[in-house]
Design a protein around this motif. Structure first.
Motif, PDB file in Angstrom:
ATOM      1  N   MET A 124       0.909  -1.178  -0.164  1.00  0.00           N
ATOM      2  CA  MET A 124      -0.113   0.073   0.021  1.00  0.00           C
ATOM      3  C   MET A 124       1.075   1.286   0.023  1.00  0.00           C
ATOM      4  N   LEU A 125       0.293   2.170  -0.294  1.00  0.00           N
ATOM      5  CA  LEU A 125       1.018   3.611  -0.321  1.00  0.00           C
ATOM      6  C   LEU A 125       1.463   4.002   0.744  1.00  0.00           C
ATOM      7  N   SER A 126       2.701   4.317   1.153  1.00  0.00           N
ATOM      8  CA  SER A 126       3.507   4.357   2.273  1.00  0.00           C
ATOM      9  C   SER A 126       2.809   5.859   3.155  1.00  0.00           C
ATOM     10  N   ARG A 127       2.353   6.817   2.367  1.00  0.00           N
ATOM     11  CA  ARG A 127       1.689   7.819   2.969  1.00  0.00           C
ATOM     12  C   ARG A 127       0.278   7.522   3.791  1.00  0.00           C
ATOM     13  N   PHE A 132       9.202   1.329   6.583  1.00  0.00           N
ATOM     14  CA  PHE A 132       7.815   1.316   5.767  1.00  0.00           C
ATOM     15  C   PHE A 132       7.587   2.641   5.034  1.00  0.00           C
ATOM     16  N   ILE A 133       7.778   3.755   5.781  1.00  0.00           N
ATOM     17  CA  ILE A 133       7.108   4.835   5.337  1.00  0.00           C
ATOM     18  C   ILE A 133       8.265   5.864   4.598  1.00  0.00           C
ATOM     19  N   PHE A 152      -1.484  -1.457  10.201  1.00  0.00           N
ATOM     20  CA  PHE A 152      -0.790  -0.172  10.498  1.00  0.00           C
ATOM     21  C   PHE A 152      -2.000   0.582  11.562  1.00  0.00           C
ATOM     22  N   ALA A 193      -0.321   4.375   4.586  1.00  0.00           N
ATOM     23  CA  ALA A 193       0.067   3.382   5.689  1.00  0.00           C
ATOM     24  C   ALA A 193       0.384   4.510   6.778  1.00  0.00           C
ATOM     25  N   ASN A 227     -10.165   5.332   0.990  1.00  0.00           N
ATOM     26  CA  ASN A 227     -10.434   3.967   0.346  1.00  0.00           C
ATOM     27  C   ASN A 227      -9.716   2.786   0.958  1.00  0.00           C
ATOM     28  N   TYR A 228      -9.057   2.914   2.222  1.00  0.00           N
ATOM     29  CA  TYR A 228      -8.522   1.800   2.953  1.00  0.00           C
ATOM     30  C   TYR A 228      -9.306   1.501   4.095  1.00  0.00           C
ATOM     31  N   GLN A 251      -8.446  11.203   4.332  1.00  0.00           N
ATOM     32  CA  GLN A 251      -7.583  11.012   3.008  1.00  0.00           C
ATOM     33  C   GLN A 251      -7.269   9.493   2.771  1.00  0.00           C
TER      34      GLN A 251
END
Lengths: 477, 322
Positions: free
Chosen positions: B1-4, B311-312, B167, B6, B107-108, B104
């Protein structure tokens, strides 16, 4: 609910009623259902819809001033109905127009025949701030510069007119779907009996369109939606669309360019990006090429794009074709490229860079709508009949300083539709923004975002200026 | 998944845990205002602030001489901890930041989670201390605590158990460990520094950790500080114990696996595991609790940074394979 006090005025086309006050054939079912519904029930329905928008966070952002912040898009729960034959005509006209506009863009960023042949003045194209010299000679997949288009249509007693082609980052499609969801849930029986065509497939169609434009043969290309961020007016729409098309919602800071490709930073490493559905204006896409102070884009993006390693949707530079001055030439483009007569007419437009149009505009400010060619969203506009002498004087001064920045159009008698206002049916002006998709082929969802000028007598339908929305029911055959 | 994304999920978890913790602290503190001695009220406010790693605003808690004064200060402090926009840890800000993160990364998370959090946010929007202070403020704090519990339950029932879920859990448990360690250290310090006449109210601490019934069940109705600490720090079955939170962190890190920067993710996993071991093996006396909790307090902050590094915000030059 009754329509006894409904202010029918033959100066304006009414979307529901004939001039004699009887409902139009395709609206009869809606009319009769509304007669049977107690007005209190409709008011409660309106409140339910508003509440659901609020709790679901279906909002837009207003910039500047005391009103700044997240706002709910006001929804009027009485649908606007379009019969099948009318829609077929619109659909054909919209497809024709987008086809010509894509041909125009391909031409002006290529050999520019249309300019050489004197159909469109060269200075109008090259002098347009949205003309991107960086796009000259850049091939785009399937010649598709504009893959997503939101065309603003208005209706008068003479029929439909195209008011504006939005070819950069048109918004509103999420509200089309949200309005449908809310209204359908509240008018279930009527909805079913009317055989309304669905709009919820928009996300799937957009996904197919974007996949067709991927730069490499991939079964599942990596598609991202590039947003300017949470403070953008249409941020809700960006979330919605990313979800619907199965794309990752990214900001410029999530991306990087390396070795001629674009990557996004994920928790498991870098992932190559194939298609960027960008909701960021050209100016902010790449600080190395456009505005150097942009923090919203990605340095080096245009280099990757020009090498054909990533697709940008819509392509940079499409704004030249929806410039308010170039707009006046779209019917000529249709004739030039397609050898067809335009199916949808334009609004008479005075281009103030032409001395005679400039003089006419100055002399008739009181009767015209004057717009800045580079603005959208209802900002920077003068609506002559609603303006004060001081406002006109101030506007005239700006007009004299830079005539080329302005166009003017006659005030259109925008059609009206019944809306539920303070517990009664009242006529309000409306427009229509259908969405056209084009990858390898054209796809049009049978529906539109109908904007409503909720203030009595107002012609300004923009949400940022007090407008709201309405569900549009396109009927099946 | 996108780091931001997470990172957004992680912080949403942290802010909601902070909101829940502060809500419980405030509920208990506001209850003490009714009938507890001034000294205890004073201690309670200091405990709230030290558990949030903050100092009370200047001019408050300096002269707790009378009931009127204590109540006036309490009103000011409650406002500061609940609605103050410049206090990043105020309950309002915790919900607002959590909601901003959730918005933001909608969608997750599941639609139900968003709806739950947004509904709370809309309910709190525009509320003031005057309004909640008029009647029973403790019910307001019980309500915000319940809002977080509802959100957690909705998440439990509806969210797909992918990295997004992990996360959120990481954020939630790291925040819980830090807050727990801080509040327990404040309690131990108060216990050690006061004379015998002062009741640091260990029963109240049990309520804070929702451990009172478990304590009575495990030990007795007589509250002994050592047993309270034993239960809250090392118990395997108590949902809010430090040990369970650390175990949860270790298993979440295991589930996420190696990130793009394996060295960093291995480091984080090793630190998580060693903290679990330290708590599990802690000797049953107050000095050992203090040393262990100080270590947990410091190392959980280190762990946060290591997770970010792994991870980020991992270094890009470490990526050889794309």
């Amino acid at each position: 609910m009754d329509f006894d006090a409904y202010d029918l005025d033959s100066a304006f086309y009414d979307e529901m009623f004939l001039p004699d006050g009887t409902p139009r054939d395709h609206c009869r079912g809606l009319y009769e259902s509304l007669l049977r519904l107690p007005v209190d029930e409709l008011v409660r329905m309106q409140e339910r819809v508003t509440h659901s928008f609020s709790s679901e966070g279906i909002t837009f952002t207003v910039y500047g001033g005391e009103e700044a912040g997240e706002r709910i898009m006001p929804v009027d729960c009485l649908p606007r109905i379009l019969p099948a034959d009318e829609w077929r005509h619109l659909e054909a006209g919209l497809a024709q127009r987008l086809k010509a506009l894509n041909r125009f863009l391909s031409d002006i960023y290529g050999s520019a025949h249309i300019v050489e042949d004197g159909v469109v003045p060269v200075d109008l194209v090259r002098g347009c701030p949205q003309y991107r010299v960086e796009m000259r000679g850049v091939p785009v997949p399937h010649g598709t510069y504009v893959a997503v288009c939101g065309t603003d249509l208005v209706r008068t007693n003479e029929g439909f007119h195209v008011l504006e082609d939005n070819l950069r980052v048109p918004s509103g499609v999420s509200y089309m779907v949200a309005n449908r969801k809310a209204v359908k849930a509240n008018l279930r029986r009527l909805y079913r009996s009317c055989k309304v065509r669905e709009v919820e497939q928009y996300g799937r169609l957009l996904r197919e369109t974007l996949k067709e434009l991927a730069p490499r043969e991939e079964n599942d290309p990596c598609v991202v939606l590039l947003t300017p961020g949470v403070y953008n007016a249409a941020f809700y729409e960006h979330i919605y669309l990313a979800h619907e098309i199965g794309a990752t919602l990214v900001e410029g800071r999530d991306l990087l360019v390396d070795g001629g490709y674009v990557y996004m930073r994920t928790t498991s490493g870098l992932q190559r990006v194939d298609v960027i559905y960008r909701r960021v204006d050209d100016d902010f896409l790449d600080p190395l090429v456009f505005r150097p102070d942009s923090l919203l884009g990605l340095p080096g993006l245009m280099g990757v794009y020009r090498a054909g390693n990533v697709t940008l949707v819509n392509a940079p530079g499409t704004g030249v074709a929806d410039d308010k001055s170039v707009y006046a030439y779209v019917p000529d483009m249709i004739r030039y490229y397609l050898a067809e007569e335009p199916l949808l007419r334009n609004v008479k437009t005075y281009i103030c860079r032409r001395p005679e149009d400039f003089e006419y505009t100055l002399d008739n400010l009181r009767d015209l709508v004057v717009k800045r060619v580079g603005e959208s969203g209802g900002y920077g506009m003068l609506v002559g009949p609603e303006s004060t002498p001081d406002e006109r004087d101030a506007y005239a001064r700006e007009l004299r300083e830079n005539p080329a920045d302005f166009i003017s159009q006659p005030v259109l008698d925008l059609s009206r539709a019944p809306c539920l206002i303070e517990g009664r049916a009242a006529a309000r002006h409306v427009d229509l923004r259908p969405f056209v998709l084009h990858g390898r082929e054209t796809r049009i969802v049978p529906g539109a975002f109908c904007r409503v000028a909720l203030r009595e007598g107002s012609l300004v339908v923009n949400s940022s200026q007090g407008g709201g929305g309405k569900d549009v029911w396109v009927l099946g055959d | 998944m996108l780091s931001r994304s997470a990172q957004g999920l992680y912080w949403m978890g942290r802010y909601l845990e902070r909101a829940a913790h502060l809500s419980r602290l405030m509920q208990l503190q506001v209850e003490t205002l009714v009938d507890r001695p001034l000294r205890e009220i004073h201690f309670g406010w200091n405990r709230v602030y030290s558990s949030m790693n903050q100092s009370p605003p200047a001019g408050t808690l300096e002269a707790f001489g009378s009931d009127d004064y204590a109540l006036a200060d309490s009103y000011t402090l409650a406002d500061h901890l609940t609605f103050e926009p410049t206090n990043p840890d105020s309950i309002w800000n915790c919900f607002a930041y959590a909601r901003e993160n959730a918005r933001q990364i909608r969608n997750y998370i599941s639609a139900e989670m968003w709806l739950s959090l947004n509904t709370t946010f809309l309910r709190l929007q525009g509320l003031t201390i005057q309004e909640i202070w008029k009647t029973a403020p403790e019910s307001f704090y019980a309500g915000t605590g319940k809002d977080v519990a509802t959100f957690t339950g909705v998440a439990e029932a509806t969210m797909y158990r992918d990295d997004g879920w992990h996360f959120i859990q990481l954020g939630r448990y790291i925040e819980r460990v830090q807050l727990s360690a801080s509040v327990l250290l404040a309690q131990i310090e108060a216990h050690d520094s006061q004379d015998e006449s002062f009741d640091a109210d260990w029963a109240n601490l049990l309520h804070l950790f929702r451990a009172f019934d478990a304590y009575v069940h495990t030990y007795s109705v007589v509250v002994q500080p050592g047993q309270v600490l034993d239960l809250i720090v090392t118990d395997e079955l108590l949902p809010g114990s430090v040990r369970r939170s650390l175990d949860a962190i270790a298993s979440v890190l295991d589930a996420i696996g190696s990130g793009p920067s394996p060295d960093a993710s291995e480091k984080a996993a090793a630190l998580g595991a060693s903290l679990c071991a330290a708590v599990r093996d802690c000797r049953n006396d107050v000095t050992a609790w203090r040393a262990t909790l100080e270590r947990v307090n410091g190392d959980s902050r280190k762990l946060h940074q290591q997770i970010m590094d792994a991870f980020i915000a991992y270094p890009l030059e470490s990526l050889s394979e794309r």
